[in-house]
Write an enzyme that holds these catalytic residues in place. Sequence first.
Site, PDB file in Angstrom:
ATOM      1  N   HIS A   1      34.954  39.800  47.890  1.00  0.00           N
ATOM      2  CA  HIS A   1      35.614  40.854  46.420  1.00  0.00           C
ATOM      3  C   HIS A   1      35.271  41.963  46.354  1.00  0.00           C
ATOM      4  CE1 HIS A   1      35.975  41.934  42.412  1.00  0.00           C
ATOM      5  NE2 HIS A   1      35.385  42.936  42.750  1.00  0.00           N
ATOM      6  N   GLU A   2      33.722  42.718  48.075  1.00  0.00           N
ATOM      7  CA  GLU A   2      34.016  44.333  47.678  1.00  0.00           C
ATOM      8  C   GLU A   2      34.693  45.071  48.836  1.00  0.00           C
ATOM      9  OE1 GLU A   2      32.669  46.239  46.107  1.00  0.00           O
ATOM     10  OE2 GLU A   2      32.091  44.347  43.947  1.00  0.00           O
TER      11      GLU A   2
ATOM     12  N   HIS B   1      37.992  45.797  48.250  1.00  0.00           N
ATOM     13  CA  HIS B   1      38.114  47.188  48.489  1.00  0.00           C
ATOM     14  C   HIS B   1      38.255  47.480  48.774  1.00  0.00           C
ATOM     15  CE1 HIS B   1      37.915  46.859  43.153  1.00  0.00           C
ATOM     16  NE2 HIS B   1      36.555  46.721  43.561  1.00  0.00           N
TER      17      HIS B   1
ATOM     18  N   HIS C   1      41.853  47.339  50.475  1.00  0.00           N
ATOM     19  CA  HIS C   1      42.655  48.651  49.933  1.00  0.00           C
ATOM     20  C   HIS C   1      42.838  49.828  50.113  1.00  0.00           C
ATOM     21  CE1 HIS C   1      44.301  49.162  45.442  1.00  0.00           C
ATOM     22  NE2 HIS C   1      45.374  49.359  46.297  1.00  0.00           N
TER      23      HIS C   1
END
Length: 714
Positions: free
Chosen positions: A501-502, A505, A508
Amino acid sequence: MKKEIIKSLGIFALVAGFQANAQEQNHEQNMDNILLAEWTGPYAGVPAFDKMKVELVKPAMLEAMEKHLAEIDEITSNPEPATFENTIVPFEDSGDLLNRVFTYYGIFSSNISSPEFRDVQRELSPEISEYSSKISQNSELFERIKTVFENSEENPLPAPEQRVIDLIYEEFAMEGANLNEEDKKRYAEINSELSELYTKFSNNVLAEEENYIVYLTEDQLSGLPESYIKAAASTAEANGEAGKYAVTNTRSSMDPFLTYSDERELREKVWNNYYSRGDNDDEFDNNEVIKKILKLRDERVELLGYDNFAQWRLQNRMAKNPENAMELMEAVWPAALARVEEEVKDMQAVADSEGANIEIKPWDYRYYAEKVRKEKYDLDSEEVKEYLELGNLTDALFYTAGELFNFEFQPVEEGSVPVFHEDVNVWEVTDKDSGELIGLWYLDPFARQGKRSGAWATTYRSYSELEGAKPVLASNNSNFIKPAPGEPVLVSWDDATTFFHEFGHALHFLAADIKYPTLNSGVRDYTEFQSQLLERWLSTDEVINRYLKHHETGEIIPKELVAKIKKASTFNQGFETTEFLASALMDMKYHTTDPDKIEPREFEKETLYELGMPDEIVMRHRSPHFGHVFSGEGYATGYYGYLWADVLTSDAAEAFAESPGGFYDENMAEKLVKYLFAPRNAMDPAEAYRKFRGRDAKIDALMRDRGFPVPEDK
């Protein structure tokens, strides 16, 4: 801390959640302050993390804020009529020095905090608030921005420029730029008071985490995995308690203890320590802080003509208003409660069969859920951990990034890039085909004293064409328990999911392809979508068969065990959905209720009772330590955003699953990067998602993912 946020008037919201540091020095000394220096070295310059000192932060911050305000003065003193080129471009290009200083500040605040730093935070809090107000309420600056905005309404600009001016104007208006002078003055005073309260709230929580450690003796270790015992012994020794075993007051330590410890009284003690953070009627109690925050937020938005804080905050989110956010949560809540009832029944049956003679309590939930998991699915979480070694998982991240984004990760030459702690490692990120440098990725994996709990991602430098398209400096931060020397880092399936998940980021940040810094900003109920989507690649066959290897034998995780994991994917969704939604609903209730009627401790209790909250579960983040909401404004009335993003995630994942190449389909990967990652905030999120999916997202996939009934179309 990202430059685009410093300057797009989320300035106050982000700054207030982070606050600053150090001790006075004179201007001459500032000239030698490394925190003010241009970044040097490879990769177009990197932060001097090896030379940062707490006492340098305050003088650096004061000078950097002064410099940024001077840059704003240059813009407003331009005698020419306002245009995009002479107003918005220099505004976007300002604040470089402050951005660099905030990078160091963020590390001190989140990764290596100390009592000395927290003193400086308190000192700088009003200074930062005053600085941000001087920009957000600068009448001359706003008039120039307003002129450009109004001209663009008559003569639209090219898409990137139009998006930038729309976002900047909206942010200024939301921050009170249209108020009269008297109301502006009060608005600024409220911001200053709030910034101090946010700092106090977060420091109180950190103090409670540091002050409550449970030390076990050898006869109290029953049920705990060997890896946990070794790590607990190492932590105790580091804290001067050699021969004992430390259960720290953080989620990464609490969660496995409650899952495996056979000592029910100790489970209750550890549970109470964790969930009472900020609620102990002592100097670190946050209940009065919450009351003050809510009243000030309400007063501030009243100045702007809004009925409540939620109405003001959500106007530029995907949800648009609190009613839409509540509608989504209320659509899922009943199904979650019904599932909890089933889960508790299953757990009670196990407890009864063992002759425990107990009624399931919150400190029993994880413990008996694990027993039910083993019984129903023959799935042992500890067995799964044997195949989830941190180094292999990191390689799995890199593989995923390579397949979807064409990125390649290579460790930097040792000593070539400064780090702020010996645990931190750095990788160079390039394009696999062209070799073009994309940026650096920093990883700070382990929990330690002074590091905030949880997991997060941040950027030290973001990408924008305006600022020279320099390499992105992105980081991921985790709180895995550091093992004893020579032992592997084995993590749970949930922690592995969070790791992915992290990293989403970070991707992104690294994939950004935008022209102006403001376009790097995010829409809160959308920015979690990309990272939540990346979680899905952990359970793809390609990752499983390459990287989920036994840490001793190197054997790939057995197909039967994988089948059990997938079969159990909806297990405990009652607990997970309810503890999250309880926090999200409370967040919205706090900000749509008259604050004069709120006593936090009682309000939390009464509201949860009215919602039908099960006695066996507590909010994921109880109010007195709900840092997302009360240590800043980033997630205030925005915690629901994880669920909003999850609707997008489930819907997008089904699009991949249904495509010819599955999760590695080249056409889908190209659209993923083009529409969901690279544009950042250069495109309206709803439009971006439609371009990716061909339609708006539906809730159906989310309900299927959680094993809940899919609502019938009305």
